[in-house]
Design a protein around this motif. Structure first.
Motif, PDB file in Angstrom:
ATOM      1  N   PHE A 111       0.844  -1.188   0.000  1.00  0.00           N
ATOM      2  CA  PHE A 111       0.000   0.000   0.000  1.00  0.00           C
ATOM      3  C   PHE A 111       0.876   1.233   0.000  1.00  0.00           C
ATOM      4  N   GLU A 112       0.283   2.334  -0.417  1.00  0.00           N
ATOM      5  CA  GLU A 112       1.015   3.593  -0.539  1.00  0.00           C
ATOM      6  C   GLU A 112       0.538   4.558   0.535  1.00  0.00           C
ATOM      7  N   LEU A 113       1.455   5.362   1.035  1.00  0.00           N
ATOM      8  CA  LEU A 113       1.144   6.428   1.979  1.00  0.00           C
ATOM      9  C   LEU A 113       1.463   7.753   1.303  1.00  0.00           C
ATOM     10  N   TRP A 114       0.543   8.697   1.394  1.00  0.00           N
ATOM     11  CA  TRP A 114       0.693   9.978   0.715  1.00  0.00           C
ATOM     12  C   TRP A 114       0.536  11.103   1.724  1.00  0.00           C
ATOM     13  N   GLU A 115       1.566  11.931   1.833  1.00  0.00           N
ATOM     14  CA  GLU A 115       1.508  13.153   2.628  1.00  0.00           C
ATOM     15  C   GLU A 115       1.333  14.300   1.638  1.00  0.00           C
TER      16      GLU A 115
END
Length: 127
Positions: A111-115
């Motif tokens: 999964f990807e984490l986006w700030e």
């Protein structure tokens, strides 16, 4: 024309659904227990983007989808995941839309984490 308002749910197969639900709750704060637990998200954009079938962006070619979670502090979230024993990609990428990192849940789902950058609140704000 009617339009959808965002993602209303994300469903995935799991060898141990209860265990994976606990993992997402304990490591990401996502309440995913049965259908009684609703996860009320903070507002913000959601990207819908089909990728080429030969992309390596999702990791394993067997993985057909990837979920992206918006986060406030990418570094703190990655550290939390590492401390919890998650496989965390060492790369962090930055572009005009913000900073991105990746991790893998206990069942192998990347999964990807986006700030997001400050000020992105409307799809028209995305570069």
């Amino acid at each position: 024309m009617e339009r959808v308002r965002g993602i209303g749910g994300y469903f995935l197969r799991a060898r141990d659904p209860e265990g994976l639900s606990r993992w997402y709750r304990d490591n990401l704060g996502v309440v995913a227990e049965d259908f009684d637990g609703y996860w009320f998200q903070q507002g913000g954009p959601t990207v819908f983007a089909p990728f080429s079938e030969d992309t390596d962006y999702f990791g394993s070619p067997a993985q057909k989808t990837m979920l992206n979670f918006r986060v406030v502090n990418l570094d703190a979230m990655l550290a939390q995941l590492k401390a919890g024993g998650a496989e965390v990609d060492h790369r962090i990428e930055t572009d005009d839309n913000g900073r991105f990192g990746w991790a893998v849940d206990p069942e192998g789902n990347r999964f990807e984490l986006w700030e997001p950058v400050d000020g992105i609140s409307d799809p028209g704000d995305l570069v």
